[in-house]
Design a protein around this motif. Structure first.
Motif, PDB file in Angstrom:
ATOM      1  N   PHE A  98       0.866  -1.175   0.000  1.00 11.36           N
ATOM      2  CA  PHE A  98       0.000   0.000   0.000  1.00 11.36           C
ATOM      3  C   PHE A  98       0.901   1.223   0.000  1.00 11.36           C
ATOM      4  CE2 PHE A  98      -2.986  -3.123   1.764  1.00 11.36           C
ATOM      5  CZ  PHE A  98      -4.091  -2.894   0.949  1.00 11.36           C
ATOM      6  N   GLN A  99       0.554   2.211  -0.821  1.00  8.27           N
ATOM      7  CA  GLN A  99       1.425   3.366  -1.028  1.00  8.27           C
ATOM      8  C   GLN A  99       0.588   4.634  -1.141  1.00  8.27           C
ATOM      9  OE1 GLN A  99       3.058   2.174  -4.796  1.00  8.27           O
ATOM     10  NE2 GLN A  99       4.126   0.375  -3.958  1.00  8.27           N
ATOM     11  N   GLY A 100       1.254   5.771  -0.954  1.00  5.56           N
ATOM     12  CA  GLY A 100       0.585   7.047  -1.137  1.00  5.56           C
ATOM     13  C   GLY A 100       0.966   8.039  -0.066  1.00  5.56           C
ATOM     14  N   PRO A 101       0.546   9.280  -0.231  1.00  7.84           N
ATOM     15  CA  PRO A 101       0.858  10.306   0.770  1.00  7.84           C
ATOM     16  C   PRO A 101       0.030  10.120   2.033  1.00  7.84           C
ATOM     17  CG  PRO A 101      -0.562  11.218  -0.923  1.00  7.84           C
ATOM     18  CD  PRO A 101      -0.202   9.834  -1.378  1.00  7.84           C
ATOM     19  N   VAL A 102       0.596  10.495   3.152  1.00 12.54           N
ATOM     20  CA  VAL A 102      -0.117  10.491   4.426  1.00 12.54           C
ATOM     21  C   VAL A 102      -0.703  11.879   4.594  1.00 12.54           C
ATOM     22  CG1 VAL A 102       0.118  10.269   6.925  1.00 12.54           C
ATOM     23  CG2 VAL A 102       1.425   8.747   5.404  1.00 12.54           C
ATOM     24  N   LEU A 103      -2.036  11.955   4.588  1.00  8.90           N
ATOM     25  CA  LEU A 103      -2.700  13.252   4.662  1.00  8.90           C
ATOM     26  C   LEU A 103      -4.127  13.063   5.154  1.00  8.90           C
ATOM     27  CD1 LEU A 103      -3.305  14.327   0.918  1.00  8.90           C
ATOM     28  CD2 LEU A 103      -3.401  12.030   1.800  1.00  8.90           C
ATOM     29  N   ALA A 104      -4.722  14.162   5.619  1.00  4.80           N
ATOM     30  CA  ALA A 104      -6.090  14.089   6.127  1.00  4.80           C
ATOM     31  C   ALA A 104      -7.065  13.913   4.973  1.00  4.80           C
ATOM     32  CB  ALA A 104      -6.420  15.364   6.905  1.00  4.80           C
ATOM     33  N   PRO A 105      -8.233  13.312   5.226  1.00  3.24           N
ATOM     34  CA  PRO A 105      -9.221  13.137   4.155  1.00  3.24           C
ATOM     35  C   PRO A 105      -9.555  14.466   3.486  1.00  3.24           C
ATOM     36  CG  PRO A 105      -9.882  11.896   6.101  1.00  3.24           C
ATOM     37  CD  PRO A 105      -8.713  12.748   6.504  1.00  3.24           C
ATOM     38  N   GLY A 106      -9.607  14.455   2.145  1.00  4.86           N
ATOM     39  CA  GLY A 106      -9.955  15.659   1.410  1.00  4.86           C
ATOM     40  C   GLY A 106      -8.806  16.607   1.155  1.00  4.86           C
ATOM     41  N   SER A 107      -7.637  16.326   1.727  1.00  5.04           N
ATOM     42  CA  SER A 107      -6.484  17.204   1.519  1.00  5.04           C
ATOM     43  C   SER A 107      -5.878  16.972   0.141  1.00  5.04           C
ATOM     44  CB  SER A 107      -5.436  16.959   2.598  1.00  5.04           C
ATOM     45  OG  SER A 107      -5.899  17.348   3.866  1.00  5.04           O
ATOM     46  N   SER A 108      -5.093  17.927  -0.300  1.00  4.94           N
ATOM     47  CA  SER A 108      -4.453  17.812  -1.605  1.00  4.94           C
ATOM     48  C   SER A 108      -2.941  17.695  -1.449  1.00  4.94           C
ATOM     49  CB  SER A 108      -4.781  19.026  -2.480  1.00  4.94           C
ATOM     50  OG  SER A 108      -4.121  20.184  -1.972  1.00  4.94           O
ATOM     51  N   PHE A 109      -2.329  17.116  -2.469  1.00  2.00           N
ATOM     52  CA  PHE A 109      -0.862  17.019  -2.524  1.00  2.00           C
ATOM     53  C   PHE A 109      -0.482  17.112  -3.995  1.00  2.00           C
ATOM     54  CE2 PHE A 109       3.106  14.779  -3.157  1.00  2.00           C
ATOM     55  CZ  PHE A 109       3.889  15.228  -2.112  1.00  2.00           C
ATOM     56  N   PRO A 110       0.442  18.008  -4.364  1.00  2.00           N
ATOM     57  CA  PRO A 110       0.792  18.167  -5.774  1.00  2.00           C
ATOM     58  C   PRO A 110       1.846  17.154  -6.222  1.00  2.00           C
ATOM     59  CG  PRO A 110       1.939  19.802  -4.451  1.00  2.00           C
ATOM     60  CD  PRO A 110       1.089  19.004  -3.494  1.00  2.00           C
ATOM     61  N   PRO A 111       1.470  16.067  -6.932  1.00  2.00           N
ATOM     62  CA  PRO A 111       2.459  15.059  -7.343  1.00  2.00           C
ATOM     63  C   PRO A 111       3.665  15.621  -8.100  1.00  2.00           C
ATOM     64  CG  PRO A 111       0.252  14.211  -7.665  1.00  2.00           C
ATOM     65  CD  PRO A 111       0.107  15.672  -7.327  1.00  2.00           C
ATOM     66  N   PRO A 112       3.503  16.637  -8.971  1.00  2.00           N
ATOM     67  CA  PRO A 112       4.694  17.150  -9.662  1.00  2.00           C
ATOM     68  C   PRO A 112       5.756  17.715  -8.731  1.00  2.00           C
ATOM     69  CG  PRO A 112       2.705  17.832 -10.820  1.00  2.00           C
ATOM     70  CD  PRO A 112       2.266  17.250  -9.502  1.00  2.00           C
ATOM     71  N   ALA A 113       5.368  18.020  -7.473  1.00  2.00           N
ATOM     72  CA  ALA A 113       6.360  18.531  -6.521  1.00  2.00           C
ATOM     73  C   ALA A 113       7.417  17.490  -6.196  1.00  2.00           C
ATOM     74  CB  ALA A 113       5.661  18.987  -5.239  1.00  2.00           C
ATOM     75  N   LEU A 114       7.130  16.224  -6.507  1.00  2.00           N
ATOM     76  CA  LEU A 114       8.119  15.161  -6.301  1.00  2.00           C
ATOM     77  C   LEU A 114       9.215  15.198  -7.356  1.00  2.00           C
ATOM     78  CD1 LEU A 114       5.549  12.298  -5.597  1.00  2.00           C
ATOM     79  CD2 LEU A 114       7.041  13.371  -3.895  1.00  2.00           C
ATOM     80  N   LEU A 115       8.943  15.877  -8.474  1.00  2.00           N
ATOM     81  CA  LEU A 115       9.875  15.912  -9.593  1.00  2.00           C
ATOM     82  C   LEU A 115      10.801  17.102  -9.447  1.00  2.00           C
ATOM     83  CD1 LEU A 115       7.298  15.079 -12.424  1.00  2.00           C
ATOM     84  CD2 LEU A 115       8.563  13.515 -10.936  1.00  2.00           C
ATOM     85  N   THR A 116      11.760  16.945  -8.558  1.00  2.00           N
ATOM     86  CA  THR A 116      12.707  18.010  -8.272  1.00  2.00           C
ATOM     87  C   THR A 116      14.068  17.416  -7.971  1.00  2.00           C
ATOM     88  OG1 THR A 116      13.098  19.961  -6.864  1.00  2.00           O
ATOM     89  CG2 THR A 116      12.164  18.027  -5.805  1.00  2.00           C
ATOM     90  N   GLY A 117      15.100  18.224  -8.109  1.00  2.00           N
ATOM     91  CA  GLY A 117      16.445  17.754  -7.799  1.00  2.00           C
ATOM     92  C   GLY A 117      16.913  16.617  -8.689  1.00  2.00           C
ATOM     93  N   GLY A 118      16.477  16.614  -9.939  1.00  2.00           N
ATOM     94  CA  GLY A 118      16.903  15.569 -10.862  1.00  2.00           C
ATOM     95  C   GLY A 118      15.956  14.387 -10.960  1.00  2.00           C
ATOM     96  N   VAL A 119      14.896  14.355 -10.110  1.00  2.00           N
ATOM     97  CA  VAL A 119      13.904  13.276 -10.201  1.00  2.00           C
ATOM     98  C   VAL A 119      12.973  13.572 -11.375  1.00  2.00           C
ATOM     99  CG1 VAL A 119      11.972  12.138  -9.062  1.00  2.00           C
ATOM    100  CG2 VAL A 119      13.999  12.772  -7.743  1.00  2.00           C
ATOM    101  N   ARG A 120      12.856  12.604 -12.294  1.00  2.00           N
ATOM    102  CA  ARG A 120      12.033  12.800 -13.484  1.00  2.00           C
ATOM    103  C   ARG A 120      10.741  11.984 -13.460  1.00  2.00           C
ATOM    104  NH1 ARG A 120      16.625  12.661 -18.308  1.00  2.00           N
ATOM    105  NH2 ARG A 120      17.869  14.424 -17.528  1.00  2.00           N
ATOM    106  N   GLY A 121      10.636  11.100 -12.481  1.00  2.00           N
ATOM    107  CA  GLY A 121       9.419  10.300 -12.412  1.00  2.00           C
ATOM    108  C   GLY A 121       9.216   9.717 -11.031  1.00  2.00           C
ATOM    109  N   PHE A 122       7.946   9.555 -10.644  1.00  2.00           N
ATOM    110  CA  PHE A 122       7.581   8.858  -9.410  1.00  2.00           C
ATOM    111  C   PHE A 122       6.681   7.701  -9.807  1.00  2.00           C
ATOM    112  CE2 PHE A 122       4.492   8.190  -5.920  1.00  2.00           C
ATOM    113  CZ  PHE A 122       5.379   7.775  -4.930  1.00  2.00           C
ATOM    114  N   ALA A 123       7.207   6.475  -9.695  1.00  2.00           N
ATOM    115  CA  ALA A 123       6.475   5.280 -10.117  1.00  2.00           C
ATOM    116  C   ALA A 123       5.790   4.650  -8.921  1.00  2.00           C
ATOM    117  CB  ALA A 123       7.431   4.282 -10.770  1.00  2.00           C
TER     118      ALA A 123
END
Length: 366
Positions: A98-123
């Motif tokens: 099981f995977q994913g961000p830890v956050l309260a119900p209804g909250s948002s998280f911007p996946p593209p924010a993971l693409l930083t510092g040379g990271v080109r993809g989050f699989a």
């Protein structure tokens, strides 16, 4: 900022993301991790407990954590992950069901924010649908079955399918046969025995070799992770090792992780010499029967098409597969690979195409 201890986290929008090593998390961030998880029923799996990320990190697989804060500076999301070159993956991959961000119900998280510092993809391959922001990058969805074991064996049998009930009845009869042929059958719900764990790993590696599946324990750190989890005796999180013996023989065993009332079925094994007894069903029946004493009300079986999962389950959740990336070409390549795998599985020649499918899946991991 910190939240009052008795306040349930509200839905929030992440405005900034900072990525740090697990060891660099502050007390405030760890407290927020616990609070956010406790407030979201979709995150009750032990994989979302910070203890899992801590054990993975301590076993030699560096865990980094994307920490999201809202406009007021409140910690509102955390996503633990590994980095492999230009690709990031969820912490514990490929063993995180099981995977994913830890956050309260209804909250948002911007996946593209993971693409930083040379990271080109989050699989991701077992993403829980707890954050709608990942939807544009979801390529497929698959069922992850579970057993509702509240009320123990009697409660489970009242909810199970006819096939599940039949297999549990057969398991009872086969346990009696095992006792007649091999000696007294003993079940240990929580063994905490390193020698039994070593036998679990050895049997699992033999199973991988026999079926041609990549050896999960070829990397020593993965065995160390299980050993480390087995030593965690906190009732809120830790490893749990269960075993069935017939006389002097270890017939079947299972190493999993638990958090609160949820047990994750992770590494089940049996001795092939006792295959005729269907020892896996004997083991599963014993665990279901022991669930009330263990404080367990749900057993997550994890994603997979195994026949026993289809027969035993009382329900299922959905997990997603996909890749967060800004590269349209990379997405097109992955979708072409997905189509090739699906075609191979659907073909009448499917059994003969298993090796091809495994090779394609290997490519998909890269």
């Amino acid at each position: 900022m910190t939240m009052p201890a008795d306040a349930a986290p509200a839905a929030r929008t992440v405005r900034s993301v900072r990525t740090v090593g697990f060891d660099a998390l502050t007390a405030e961030e760890l407290d927020a991790w616990h609070s956010l998880r406790a407030a979201n029923p979709l995150l009750d799996s032990p994989y979302f407990h910070p203890g899992f990320a801590a054990a993975v990190h301590a076993s030699g697989f560096e865990v980094r954590v994307a920490v999201g804060r809202d406009g007021d500076g409140v910690v509102s999301a955390l996503l633990p992950h590994h980095r492999e070159g230009s690709l990031a993956r969820p912490a514990g991959w490929p063993g995180a069901d099981f995977q994913g961000p830890v956050l309260a119900p209804g909250s948002s998280f911007p996946p593209p924010a993971l693409l930083t510092g040379g990271v080109r993809g989050f699989a991701f391959d077992h993403l829980v649908e707890s954050c709608a922001d990942f939807t544009p990058w979801v390529e497929s969805r698959r069922a992850s079955p579970y057993l509702d074991v509240s009320g123990g064996l009697e409660g489970y049998l009242g909810r199970a399918s006819r096939s599940g009930r039949d297999n549990m009845a057969q398991a009872r009869r086969r346990a009696r046969r095992a006792e007649r042929d091999h000696g007294a059958v003993r079940f240990t719900a929580d063994a905490a025995d390193p020698e039994i764990l070593g036998r679990v790993v050895a049997l699992k590696r033999a199973q991988y070799a026999a079926t041609g599946v990549r050896d999960h324990f070829a990397e020593p750190g993965r065995r160390e992770l299980l050993e480390r989890l087995l030593r965690v005796r906190d009732p809120s999180f830790g490893g749990i090792l269960s075993a069935v013996h017939a006389g002097p023989h270890l017939v079947a065993a299972h190493f999993g992780i638990r958090s609160g009332n949820v047990l994750h079925w992770w590494f089940p094994v049996y001795d092939p010499a006792f295959a005729g007894l269907s020892p896996g069903w004997i083991l599963l029946r014993e665990i279901v029967a022991a669930a009330p004493a263990l404080g367990i009300t749900r057993v997550d079986l994890g994603r997979g098409d195994d026949e026993y999962k289809r027969r035993a389950r009382t329900g299922e959740t959905v997990v997603c597969q996909g890749l967060v990336t800004r590269s349209a070409a990379r997405l097109a390549l992955r979708r072409a690979r997905d189509s090739a795998v699906a075609a191979a599985k659907a073909s009448p020649l499917g059994p003969g195409l298993q090796n091809m499918t495994r090779k394609i899946r290997t490519l998909m991991r890269n």
